[in-house]
Design an enzyme around this catalytic site. Structure first.
Site, PDB file in Angstrom:
ATOM      1  N   CYS A 115      -7.461  -8.891   1.557  1.00  0.00           N
ATOM      2  CA  CYS A 115      -8.359  -8.032   0.765  1.00  0.00           C
ATOM      3  C   CYS A 115      -8.963  -8.730  -0.462  1.00  0.00           C
ATOM      4  O   CYS A 115     -10.113  -8.475  -0.802  1.00  0.00           O
ATOM      5  CB  CYS A 115      -7.650  -6.739   0.372  1.00  0.00           C
ATOM      6  SG  CYS A 115      -7.139  -5.795   1.822  1.00  0.00           S
ATOM      7  N   HIS A 255     -10.538  -3.122  -5.887  1.00  0.00           N
ATOM      8  CA  HIS A 255     -10.411  -2.949  -4.440  1.00  0.00           C
ATOM      9  C   HIS A 255     -10.133  -1.480  -4.140  1.00  0.00           C
ATOM     10  O   HIS A 255      -9.274  -0.857  -4.773  1.00  0.00           O
ATOM     11  CB  HIS A 255      -9.248  -3.828  -3.951  1.00  0.00           C
ATOM     12  CG  HIS A 255      -8.926  -3.655  -2.510  1.00  0.00           C
ATOM     13  ND1 HIS A 255      -9.899  -3.535  -1.539  1.00  0.00           N
ATOM     14  CD2 HIS A 255      -7.727  -3.592  -1.864  1.00  0.00           C
ATOM     15  CE1 HIS A 255      -9.307  -3.396  -0.362  1.00  0.00           C
ATOM     16  NE2 HIS A 255      -7.993  -3.427  -0.537  1.00  0.00           N
ATOM     17  N   ASN A 285     -10.563   1.741   3.122  1.00  0.00           N
ATOM     18  CA  ASN A 285     -10.261   0.366   2.710  1.00  0.00           C
ATOM     19  C   ASN A 285     -11.007  -0.606   3.633  1.00  0.00           C
ATOM     20  O   ASN A 285     -10.706  -0.686   4.823  1.00  0.00           O
ATOM     21  CB  ASN A 285      -8.740   0.162   2.810  1.00  0.00           C
ATOM     22  CG  ASN A 285      -8.306  -1.233   2.391  1.00  0.00           C
ATOM     23  OD1 ASN A 285      -9.101  -2.155   2.330  1.00  0.00           O
ATOM     24  ND2 ASN A 285      -7.012  -1.378   2.114  1.00  0.00           N
TER      25      ASN A 285
END
Ligand code: UT7
Length: 328
Positions: A115, A255, A285
């Site tokens: 990520c 994030h 996500n």
């Protein structure tokens, strides 16, 4: 001194949308649980034909190049972050080079840092720019996480989506206070809570239930605990190391993994939640794509002004985590 300033932003999210109600048809879950525990309402899902990590990267890059209004032959560096490339090679960055019409004098390579991949790619591009090796760079995050989730695991499949985002960086003379500042950290020993094998490991045919073994595994609670401890600490370490006051920061571009993580981080840092822009409800996500997609949304909504102070931060598989401070 020289730094890379963001002069263009673009994103691409596939048109197919999967709502929480759609997910409830696949696993035992419901909209109320997902909304309350994650803040996610829907996610975009790539069809694997028109939309894959490579094609989404190209579409986001084209939008960013158009937004920047640059001549594509100016681009001398393309770095794509992806954990889920559909191609081993050519690299996604080379696909982008062709799609945007960059010249052959353009360095292209991909990075994978789960990520925080966009942060890794961004800092790599800044290194090229600061050392005089690049004047105009594309930095991209592109992901197709829905290829890798275990669609029988309700604890993980509800979280992820697909998409891509791109920032155009241009070498710009700035005061030292505007330099790109960052900290990146990693831990293999703590990484067992988030793990994903490559789809095409040779032994897959020898194992019973091989498909299961190629899917993502996540111990959600452990990841949650890790993030709400380490990310506020990282932001504090960043402000101490580079001497800025976190209260002066205009936007915390984080994030988008879980709204509760963002709320807990805001609370720990004692920063109002309004300073944390969000896409989580609409995207879920999207790993390394989440920060550039969020930045693009902020620009489109007129939230980004020249001189704004930004902290961006991400965390994910590895484990890896990182944070940057820069002036827009
Ligand atoms: O990029 C980084 C990637 N990862 C993350 O950021 C993940 C971080 N972790 C999280 O976001 C959260 O841990 C989750 C959203 C994944 C899970 O939320 P939680 O509050 O930690 O729930 P839990 O795993 O502790 O599960 C609580 C209960 C369990 O039932 P019991 O054992 O209490 O009866 C689960 O079986 O909720 C159940 N559950 C569900 N129920 C309905 C788990 N997933 C679901 C679901 N729908 N989708």
């Amino acid at each position: 001194m020289i730094t890379g300033k963001i002069v263009g932003l673009g994103s691409y999210l596939p048109p197919k949308i999967m709502t929480n109600d759609d997910l409830a048809q696949i696993v035992e879950t419901n909209d109320e649980w997902i909304t309350e525990r994650t803040g996610i309402k829907r996610r975009h899902v790539a069809d694997g034909i028109e939309d894959k990590s490579s094609t989404m990267a190209c579409k986001a890059a084209k939008a960013a190049v158009e937004d920047a209004g640059i001549d594509p032959t100016e681009i001398d560096l393309i770095v794509v972050a992806s954990t889920t490339p559909d191609l081993v090679f050519p690299e996604l960055s080379v696909c982008v080079q062709g799609a945007v019409g960059a010249s052959e004098n353009c360095a292209c390579f991909d990075v994978n840092s789960a990520c925080p991949g966009f942060i890794a790619a961004y800092n790599t591009a800044q290194g090229f720019i600061e050392s005089g090796n690049s004047k105009c760079a594309l930095v991209i995050g592109a992901e197709c996480l829905t290829n890798y989730v275990d669609w029988e695991d309700r604890g993980t499949c509800i979280l992820f989506g697909d998409g891509a985002g791109c920032a155009v960086l241009k070498a710009t003379e700035v005061d030292a206070s505007e330099k790109n500042s960052f900290i990146m950290r990693s831990s293999l020993s703590r990484g067992t809570c988030l793990h994903c094998e490559n789809m095409k490991q040779p032994k897959r045919f020898e194992e019973e239930g091989f498909l299961k073994s190629t899917n993502m595994f996540m111990a959600g609670r452990d990841v949650f605990r890790f993030v709400v401890t380490e990310i506020p600490q990282l932001v504090e370490d960043l402000s101490n190391k580079y001497g800025f006051d976190i209260n002066d920061v205009d936007h915390f571009v984080f994030h988008q993994a879980n709204l509760r993580i963002i709320e807990a981080t805001a609370k720990k840092l004692q920063i109002p939640l309004e300073k944390f822009p969000l896409t989580i409800a609409d995207t879920g996500n999207i790993s390394s794509a989440s920060i550039p997609v969020l930045l693009t949304q902020m620009k489109k909504e007129g939230q980004l002004k020249k001189g704004d102070k930004i902290v961006m931060s991400s965390f994910g598989g590895g484990l890896t985590w990182g944070a940057n401070y820069f002036v827009f």
